[in-house]
Design a protein around this motif. Structure first.
Motif, mmCIF file in Angstrom:
data_model
loop_
_atom_site.group_PDB
_atom_site.id
_atom_site.type_symbol
_atom_site.label_atom_id
_atom_site.label_comp_id
_atom_site.label_asym_id
_atom_site.label_seq_id
_atom_site.Cartn_x
_atom_site.Cartn_y
_atom_site.Cartn_z
ATOM 1 N N THR A 317 0.847 -1.093 -0.064
ATOM 2 C CA THR A 317 -0.091 0.104 -0.009
ATOM 3 C C THR A 317 1.130 1.238 -0.120
ATOM 4 O O THR A 317 0.729 2.012 0.878
ATOM 5 C CB THR A 317 -0.962 0.058 1.299
ATOM 6 O OG1 THR A 317 -0.256 -0.009 2.302
ATOM 7 C CG2 THR A 317 -1.946 -1.142 1.095
ATOM 8 N N LYS A 318 1.617 1.251 -0.850
ATOM 9 C CA LYS A 318 2.646 2.325 -0.886
ATOM 10 C C LYS A 318 2.026 3.532 -1.795
ATOM 11 O O LYS A 318 1.258 3.321 -2.743
ATOM 12 C CB LYS A 318 4.043 1.944 -1.816
ATOM 13 C CG LYS A 318 4.872 1.036 -0.920
ATOM 14 C CD LYS A 318 6.037 0.963 -1.769
ATOM 15 C CE LYS A 318 6.896 0.116 -1.063
ATOM 16 N NZ LYS A 318 8.334 -0.398 -1.754
ATOM 17 N N GLN A 319 2.401 4.774 -1.487
ATOM 18 C CA GLN A 319 2.045 5.974 -2.280
ATOM 19 C C GLN A 319 3.029 6.617 -2.671
ATOM 20 O O GLN A 319 4.113 7.144 -2.074
ATOM 21 C CB GLN A 319 1.280 7.012 -1.345
ATOM 22 C CG GLN A 319 -0.171 6.304 -0.784
ATOM 23 C CD GLN A 319 -1.146 7.656 -0.380
ATOM 24 O OE1 GLN A 319 -1.110 8.575 -0.919
ATOM 25 N NE2 GLN A 319 -2.086 7.068 0.468
ATOM 26 N N ILE A 320 3.138 6.830 -4.095
ATOM 27 C CA ILE A 320 4.155 7.528 -4.611
ATOM 28 C C ILE A 320 3.631 8.710 -5.441
ATOM 29 O O ILE A 320 2.736 8.812 -6.289
ATOM 30 C CB ILE A 320 4.746 6.965 -5.956
ATOM 31 C CG1 ILE A 320 5.542 5.509 -5.176
ATOM 32 C CG2 ILE A 320 5.798 7.465 -6.612
ATOM 33 C CD1 ILE A 320 6.336 4.638 -6.066
ATOM 34 N N LYS A 321 4.083 9.992 -5.064
ATOM 35 C CA LYS A 321 3.509 11.210 -5.715
ATOM 36 C C LYS A 321 4.764 11.646 -6.610
ATOM 37 O O LYS A 321 5.820 11.859 -6.212
ATOM 38 C CB LYS A 321 3.521 12.187 -4.483
ATOM 39 C CG LYS A 321 2.697 13.570 -4.914
ATOM 40 C CD LYS A 321 2.654 14.557 -3.784
ATOM 41 C CE LYS A 321 2.051 14.002 -2.825
ATOM 42 N NZ LYS A 321 1.860 15.329 -1.494
ATOM 43 N N VAL A 322 4.573 12.026 -7.873
ATOM 44 C CA VAL A 322 5.452 12.280 -8.812
ATOM 45 C C VAL A 322 5.541 13.650 -9.026
ATOM 46 O O VAL A 322 4.386 14.417 -9.114
ATOM 47 C CB VAL A 322 4.883 11.538 -10.110
ATOM 48 C CG1 VAL A 322 5.943 12.240 -11.077
ATOM 49 C CG2 VAL A 322 5.239 10.166 -9.972
ATOM 50 N N PRO A 323 6.861 14.546 -8.735
ATOM 51 C CA PRO A 323 6.875 15.870 -9.165
ATOM 52 C C PRO A 323 6.111 16.183 -10.459
ATOM 53 O O PRO A 323 6.390 15.622 -11.443
ATOM 54 C CB PRO A 323 8.163 16.131 -9.003
ATOM 55 C CG PRO A 323 8.860 14.953 -8.379
ATOM 56 C CD PRO A 323 7.813 13.762 -8.795
ATOM 57 N N VAL A 324 5.808 17.431 -10.440
ATOM 58 C CA VAL A 324 5.384 18.354 -11.583
ATOM 59 C C VAL A 324 6.442 19.395 -11.759
ATOM 60 O O VAL A 324 7.066 19.865 -11.029
ATOM 61 C CB VAL A 324 3.981 18.645 -11.522
ATOM 62 C CG1 VAL A 324 3.118 17.653 -11.554
ATOM 63 C CG2 VAL A 324 3.751 19.383 -10.748
ATOM 64 N N LYS A 325 6.396 20.331 -13.014
ATOM 65 C CA LYS A 325 6.959 21.452 -13.161
ATOM 66 C C LYS A 325 6.560 22.205 -14.087
ATOM 67 O O LYS A 325 5.654 21.917 -15.146
ATOM 68 C CB LYS A 325 8.597 21.110 -13.695
ATOM 69 C CG LYS A 325 8.534 20.435 -15.111
ATOM 70 C CD LYS A 325 9.784 20.025 -15.389
ATOM 71 C CE LYS A 325 10.009 19.218 -16.741
ATOM 72 N NZ LYS A 325 11.576 18.611 -16.902
ATOM 73 N N LEU A 326 6.550 23.619 -13.961
ATOM 74 C CA LEU A 326 6.123 24.698 -14.859
ATOM 75 C C LEU A 326 6.715 24.661 -16.032
ATOM 76 O O LEU A 326 8.120 24.723 -16.201
ATOM 77 C CB LEU A 326 6.194 25.981 -14.111
ATOM 78 C CG LEU A 326 5.760 27.273 -14.671
ATOM 79 C CD1 LEU A 326 4.257 27.435 -15.162
ATOM 80 C CD2 LEU A 326 6.361 28.266 -14.060
ATOM 81 N N VAL A 327 5.939 24.737 -17.224
ATOM 82 C CA VAL A 327 6.556 25.014 -18.707
ATOM 83 C C VAL A 327 6.069 26.233 -19.439
ATOM 84 O O VAL A 327 4.897 26.339 -19.601
ATOM 85 C CB VAL A 327 6.217 23.616 -19.469
ATOM 86 C CG1 VAL A 327 6.828 23.919 -20.928
ATOM 87 C CG2 VAL A 327 6.699 22.356 -19.071
ATOM 88 N N GLU A 328 6.869 27.118 -19.195
ATOM 89 C CA GLU A 328 6.624 28.526 -19.780
ATOM 90 C C GLU A 328 6.648 28.501 -21.294
ATOM 91 O O GLU A 328 7.704 28.295 -21.944
ATOM 92 C CB GLU A 328 7.624 29.528 -19.240
ATOM 93 C CG GLU A 328 7.525 29.742 -17.604
ATOM 94 C CD GLU A 328 8.368 30.868 -17.217
ATOM 95 O OE1 GLU A 328 8.157 32.146 -17.669
ATOM 96 O OE2 GLU A 328 9.019 30.711 -16.322
ATOM 97 N N ARG A 329 5.427 29.078 -21.709
ATOM 98 C CA ARG A 329 5.557 29.224 -23.164
ATOM 99 C C ARG A 329 4.931 30.435 -23.273
ATOM 100 O O ARG A 329 5.433 31.572 -23.007
ATOM 101 C CB ARG A 329 4.594 28.058 -23.929
ATOM 102 C CG ARG A 329 5.079 26.784 -23.650
ATOM 103 C CD ARG A 329 4.723 25.729 -24.776
ATOM 104 N NE ARG A 329 5.418 24.371 -24.605
ATOM 105 C CZ ARG A 329 4.754 23.401 -23.840
ATOM 106 N NH1 ARG A 329 3.693 23.429 -23.395
ATOM 107 N NH2 ARG A 329 5.546 22.296 -23.740
#
Length: 335
Positions: A317-329
């Motif tokens: 019952t593991k929880q993995i939170k994957v990072p996100v990032k801002l992409v400026e256009r």
């Protein structure tokens, strides 16, 4: 025909070690496994599936379920990218994927019953619907499973850091001078919709900006039409927002269309920032500023988590939170 004994002779390892390496047992070192798998590839070794199933007590098949409300199935960009990454990670170990039919051939079988009948070793589920009873039944069962895009304490889950991503979006608009910031939200029945709205509100409060009820509009199930309709409502306000954080790129595309139809321009009149970074985001005009989900990493981590359960025969019952990032256009500007 090349046999497992030929692989053992070539590599110098025992037949038992070769078998364990091919079947991804955890008690074989990565160095040994790499050498054996290289020999397998070089010698074009193809194990007999029936014999392998009998010897390992595995079907070498993983069930796949996708639950979404738009009815577009595998064509959904998020699902497509995540499952492709997942497939690449498990096919190295010779697993096949079995997709569950939406109606299960007209029977009354649940997903769990269907996959039990088909004898899969584990199941990967892509699901944002926090209320789906069949998915919850599967998550609570002992059958190895991993659920993508949902949070749970009864199953292993992998999901993007939606709250941080939403805060990045609001902070970016704030840094460009926007103070009237609105949010086109995903449906409240979805995990992503809930988390992204939560992140929006939290960021606004931290920046001491007012959170106006009329500035939070339901965009439904992340469709272009949902974004279009929600933006129409925002445009009808007496004092519209200047910056809009949209909880999904498809909705953001719909919002941009609504702005254009009303005779305005993005980003001259309104700044738009999305969430997902689907492929088309960098191709539309203006190119969409967005929060990138790392779909390749989500698929890879999900595969690792499911294979660990299959190999150890232990429900995790593991929880993995994957990072996100801002992409400026180009869809946001300083005011």
């Amino acid at each position: 025909m090349v046999t497992i004994y030929d692989i053992a002779k070539k590599t110098g390892f025992s037949v038992t070690t070769v078998s364990k390496a091919i079947n991804n047992y955890s008690d074989v070192s990565e160095k040994t496994k790499k050498a054996i798998l290289q020999a397998v590839e070089d010698m074009n070794y193809l194990p007999n599936s029936s014999a392998r199933t009998l010897s390992t007590k595995k079907s070498w098949t993983i069930g796949v379920i996708f639950v979404e409300s738009l009815g577009i199935g595998i064509k959904h960009p998020f699902f497509n990218e995540v499952i492709e990454s997942f497939k690449q990670a498990v096919e190295v170990f010779e697993y096949d994927l079995l997709f569950a039919s939406r109606n299960l051939h007209g029977s009354n079988k649940s997903y769990l019953e269907h996959f039990r009948y088909r004898g899969v070793d584990g199941v990967v589920v892509v699901c944002s619907d926090i209320h789906n009873e069949q998915v919850r039944e599967l998550m609570a069962n002992s059958l190895p499973s991993v659920v993508i895009d949902l949070s749970s304490t009864t199953s292993s889950v992998v999901y993007s850091d939606n709250i941080t991503g939403s805060k990045l979006a609001v902070e970016h608009l704030y840094s460009l001078g926007h103070r009237r910031i609105a949010h086109i939200a995903g449906h409240e029945s979805t995990f992503a919709g809930q988390e992204r709205q939560k992140g929006f509100i939290r960021a606004m409060e931290e920046l001491s900006l007012p959170v106006l009820d009329e500035y939070i509009v339901n965009g439904q199930f992340f469709s272009e039409q949902g974004g279009y309709d929600a933006m129409k409502r925002l445009l009808s306000l007496e004092e519209p927002a200047t910056g809009i954080f949209v909880a999904g790129d498809n909705m953001a595309i719909g919002a941009i269309e609504a702005i254009r139809e009303a005779g305005f321009d993005v980003p001259k009149d309104f700044s738009i920032i999305g969430f997902d970074d689907i492929n088309i985001a960098k191709l539309i005009h203006p190119k969409l500023t967005t929060i990138k989900q790392q779909t390749d990493l989500i698929g890879k981590r999900s595969a690792e988590l499911l294979l660990e359960q299959i190999n150890t025969k232990e429900k995790l019952t593991k929880q993995i939170k994957v990072p996100v990032k801002l992409v400026e256009r180009d869809s946001c500007r300083k005011i």
